[in-house]
Enzyme design. Structure first.
Site, PDB file in Angstrom:
ATOM      1  N   ASP A 187     -15.478  69.392 109.327  1.00  0.00           N
ATOM      2  CA  ASP A 187     -15.501  68.835 108.254  1.00  0.00           C
ATOM      3  C   ASP A 187     -16.497  67.846 107.971  1.00  0.00           C
ATOM      4  OD1 ASP A 187     -14.653  68.137 105.697  1.00  0.00           O
ATOM      5  OD2 ASP A 187     -12.826  67.597 105.817  1.00  0.00           O
TER       6      ASP A 187
HETATM    7  C1  BGC Z   1     -13.298  67.488 102.423  1.00  0.00           C
HETATM    8  C2  BGC Z   1     -13.557  68.897 102.882  1.00  0.00           C
HETATM    9  C3  BGC Z   1     -14.546  69.527 101.794  1.00  0.00           C
HETATM   10  C4  BGC Z   1     -15.845  68.460 102.223  1.00  0.00           C
HETATM   11  C5  BGC Z   1     -16.995  68.925 101.504  1.00  0.00           C
HETATM   12  C6  BGC Z   1     -14.368  66.976 102.677  1.00  0.00           C
HETATM   13  O1  BGC Z   1     -14.173  65.491 102.456  1.00  0.00           O
HETATM   14  O2  BGC Z   1     -12.135  67.202 103.413  1.00  0.00           O
HETATM   15  O3  BGC Z   1     -12.333  69.788 102.275  1.00  0.00           O
HETATM   16  O4  BGC Z   1     -14.988  70.907 101.574  1.00  0.00           O
HETATM   17  O5  BGC Z   1     -15.574  67.385 102.201  1.00  0.00           O
HETATM   18  O6  BGC Z   1     -17.113  68.368 100.274  1.00  0.00           O
END
Ligand code: BGC
Length: 731
Positions: free
Chosen positions: A271
């Site tokens: 993530d």
């Molecule tokens: C989120 C993800 C997301 C990523 C990119 C993170 O903060 O948890 O779900 O895909 O950011 O935006």
């Protein structure tokens, strides 16, 4: 035609068929990895063998917010990722989340994931994934960051709206259809967030402790189905820790379960900014580090990893495995071959957005057939509430979208009946509203034939939004008071809830005749809502999560702060398997609206249940058959649900668990025999001692009906012998 043998790697001979002399010369010059006719594995090995250390490293970490670097020497393009999951996010960056301000980066805004779950319709999920895949192609994206397959552990979870509710089977079935449809467009899906990512409070650090059965039976099945049944190409690690190790480089989860037991061949990405340690990132199963900042070379899987490789601290095989997985995903999705161009916001996409929402809307209450409204019998409607006009696409965190357009509930109502009657609007509540807003709304309601209050939550921080959980289950901004006052002024008050998670309704539910849960309905949401309210569409959505009477009834509340949100950074899932309806059933707590519940403008009757035993090895263990009839006067769809109960399990089990369902559309008076097959896993629990799934010989009850608390049919079933399905085995 001549057959050539080309040597591309020492010891590896590949057959190439060339048609003519000219083509033969071109073919001979073309490296094997660029030949779409070759097997993916051979292309991967060929390409890997040509790469330098720096080129390999370029594929395992970001070079901007949503990309990895191109490798022009080898013809590898820049790789683009995008959120997800309700459409293709507007372009940001490169080094910031601030939108670039482009004019061609809009997309279709689909209803949120929990709305999709409320359809209980794999065909709707297919249509949904089709839109995502086709639009991702048009927008030049290679990997779509979604769907979100986490389970709603507590309705307070800020991202509940991004996931598919509280039941593993429902989530799994819909996720599989969604992913297959996306990937049919040569776009990789990236399921997220693996695993136990069930709260936003301390989301980057909370350390989750739960027993093995709970992990296997509740929190992993949707991921497992995505890997085994949908062949998803990418998995995003979760921010949180599980049993003391961050999930983005958690050896047990990634090397053990995902890649070991399930044989996942694709790539694991972190993530955004979820990587914390080079050694763990190098060795514990992470294949791509994302979410870093400039200078991108400073992060864990960049320079520090290279230094470790050069010093021999990490084996080159660790890097090669990561690169191989990244290349496999690229080659399998034809990144090097040319792919369909895709299309954006076509009439078909708009129709899909509306169809999903029409199936997702849940009719919670409808006393005295208040709904549907007959426009011919009305002269005026008072529409009330901030959510009647609020646009929702651009909110919620990483799900934010630049919708090409968005039809609000008020706009949908106006389009449907605005030329036939007087439609007034009054906000009634808003964040810093006051009593005068209520007074104006009450006056409008009193003057109209019908009042429609469109309330609920929104995507502001603290409601349905990434980054923070909800504090309680209450409607914000004085809506309880507003609804009570409006209902007192007009007995024909209909409440429409726009939300991505349950809310308490105790203060007013008994005073209004009709309540509709509309979720965040996507860009066609207002049209879909109007078509339900005025009877063009018969509602058929069913709740994918329990609506509790009050926060105090929820499973995590009972466990105290140790269960949620955690104490000293650690959280114990003390409710274990008893998530969602499993909790309410086990504890004998009456929910406000149970899991699987939803009304219709027609009525359905269930009869003639039979259980047909089958051979375990060559098909279902048993097939549940019953008759479903539309006994009302309107055509409509019913979701028939099948729950399994084991009489005397050797380990404690929930009272009943959803193991099958079927959405059936019936004309008035029509009757159909419905068959729901149940495989061995439908009868099984996870046995930690045997490290596998065990369906024990003995007595089961199979119950069928329209919700988890309305099961008019039940039949006994005797499983003749115990079936053990090992963790890596097929279901
Ligand atoms: C989120 C993800 C997301 C990523 C990119 C993170 O903060 O948890 O779900 O895909 O950011 O935006």
């Amino acid at each position: 035609m001549r057959t050539l043998i080309r040597r591309c790697l020492p010891g590896l001979s590949i057959l190439v068929v060339a048609a003519t002399g000219g083509a033969r010369a071109a073919d001979a010059a073309r490296p094997l990895y660029l030949d779409p006719g070759q097997p993916v594995g051979a292309r991967v090995e060929d390409l890997l063998g040509r790469m330098t250390l720096d080129e390999k490293l370029a594929l395992v970490h970001a070079d901007s917010k949503f990309t990895t670097a191109a490798i022009p020497r080898l013809g590898i393009p820049r790789r683009w990722m995008s959120d997800g999951p309700h459409g293709v996010r507007e372009d940001v960056g490169p080094d910031t989340f601030v939108p670039e301000g482009k004019t061609d980066d809009f997309s279709t805004y689909l209803p949120v994931a929990i709305a999709l779950a409320a359809t209980w319709d794999p065909a709707a999920a297919r249509a949904y994934g089709d839109v995502i895949g086709e639009e991702a192609r048009k927008r030049g994206k290679d990997i779509m960051l979604g769907p979100g397959v986490n389970i709603m552990r507590t309705p307070l979870g800020g991202r509940s709206f991004e996931f598919m509710g509280e039941d593993p089977l429902l989530a799994a079935r819909l996720d599989v259809s969604y992913i297959r449809a996306v990937q049919a467009h040569d776009v990789a899906s990236c399921i997220k967030h693996f695993a136990a990512n069930n709260q936003e409070t301390q989301r980057g650090s909370i350390d989750v402790e739960m027993d093995e059965r709970t992990l296997r039976e509740i929190y992993l099945p949707a991921f497992e189905a995505a890997v085994k049944d949908a062949h998803v190409w990418a998995v995003m690690g979760a921010y949180n820790q599980l049993r003391g190790e961050h999930c983005c480089h958690n050896a047990d989860l990634l090397n053990g379960i995902l890649k070991g037991e399930w044989g996942f061949p694709g790539l694991v990405m972190s993530d955004w900014n979820g990587t914390h340690d080079t050694r763990q990132a190098a060795l514990n199963g992470l294949d791509l580090e994302m979410g870093t900042n400039r200078p991108y070379d400073d992060y864990y899987l960049a320079r520090p990893f290279r230094e470790g490789l050069e010093k021999g601290v990490y084996p080159m095989a660790a890097l090669d495995d990561k690169v191989r997985r990244n290349l496999r995903v690229m080659i399998a999705t034809h990144v090097l071959d040319g792919r369909p161009e895709g299309a954006i916001n076509t009439p078909a996409h708009q129709a899909a957005a509306r169809r999903v929402e029409e199936e997702a809307i849940v009719l919670l209450k409808n006393d005295g057939a208040t709904l549907p409204l007959d426009p011919a019998r009305l002269t005026s409607i008072a529409v009330i509430g901030d959510n009647a006009t609020r646009l929702q696409a651009h909110g919620g965190g990483s799900t934010t979208l630049k919708a090409f357009y968005e039809v609000s509930p008020l706009a949908g109502i106006l389009r449907r009946v605005g030329d036939q009657m007087n439609v007034t609007y009054s906000p009634g509540y808003r964040e810093h509203g006051g009593p005068e807003l209520i007074e104006r709304a009450v006056a409008a309601a009193r003057a109209a034939d019908v009042a429609i209050v469109v309330g609920g939550l929104n995507h502001d921080g603290g409601f349905d939004c990434e980054g923070a959980d909800r504090r309680d289950l209450k409607l914000p901004y004085g809506q309880d008071e507003l609804i009570r006052r409006v209902a007192a002024a007009n007995p024909r008050t209909i409440v429409v809830l726009v939300s991505g998670s349950p809310v308490e309704m105790g203060g007013w539910l008994g005073r209004v005749p009709a309540v509709v849960e509309a979720w965040y309905g996507g860009m066609e949401g207002g049209n879909a809502l109007a078509r339900v309210l005025f009877g063009d569409v018969n509602p058929s959505g069913k709740l994918p999560c329990t609506f509790p009477q009050r926060l105090e009834d929820t499973p995590t509340f009972a466990g105290g702060p140790e269960a949620y949100p955690g104490v000293n950074g650690v959280e114990h899932y003390t409710e274990g398997l008893l998530v969602g309806y499993r909790w309410y059933d086990a504890k004998g707590i009456a929910p406000l609206f149970p899991f699987g519940f939803g009304l219709s403008y027609t009525t359905f009757a269930y009869s003639n249940l039979r259980v047909v035993a089958g051979a375990a090895r060559d098909g279902p263990v048993a097939t549940v058959q019953f008759e479903l009839a539309n006994t009302g006067t309107r055509a409509g769809a019913e979701v028939a649900e099948v729950y399994v109960h084991q009489a005397s399990p050797s380990l404690p089990r929930p009272v009943r668990e959803l193991k099958g369902f079927e959405r059936v559309f019936l004309q008035p008076g029509e009757r159909r025999t419905v068959s729901v097959p149940l495989d061995a896993r439908a009868f099984a629990f996870f046995d930690p001692a045997r490290h596998g799934w065990v369906a024990e010989a003995g007595a089961f009850t199979l119950a069928v009906g329209g919700s988890s608390r309305d099961l008019p049919l039940a039949a006994g079933f005797q499983l003749p012998r115990t079936i053990v399905v090992p963790v890596g085995g097929a279901d």
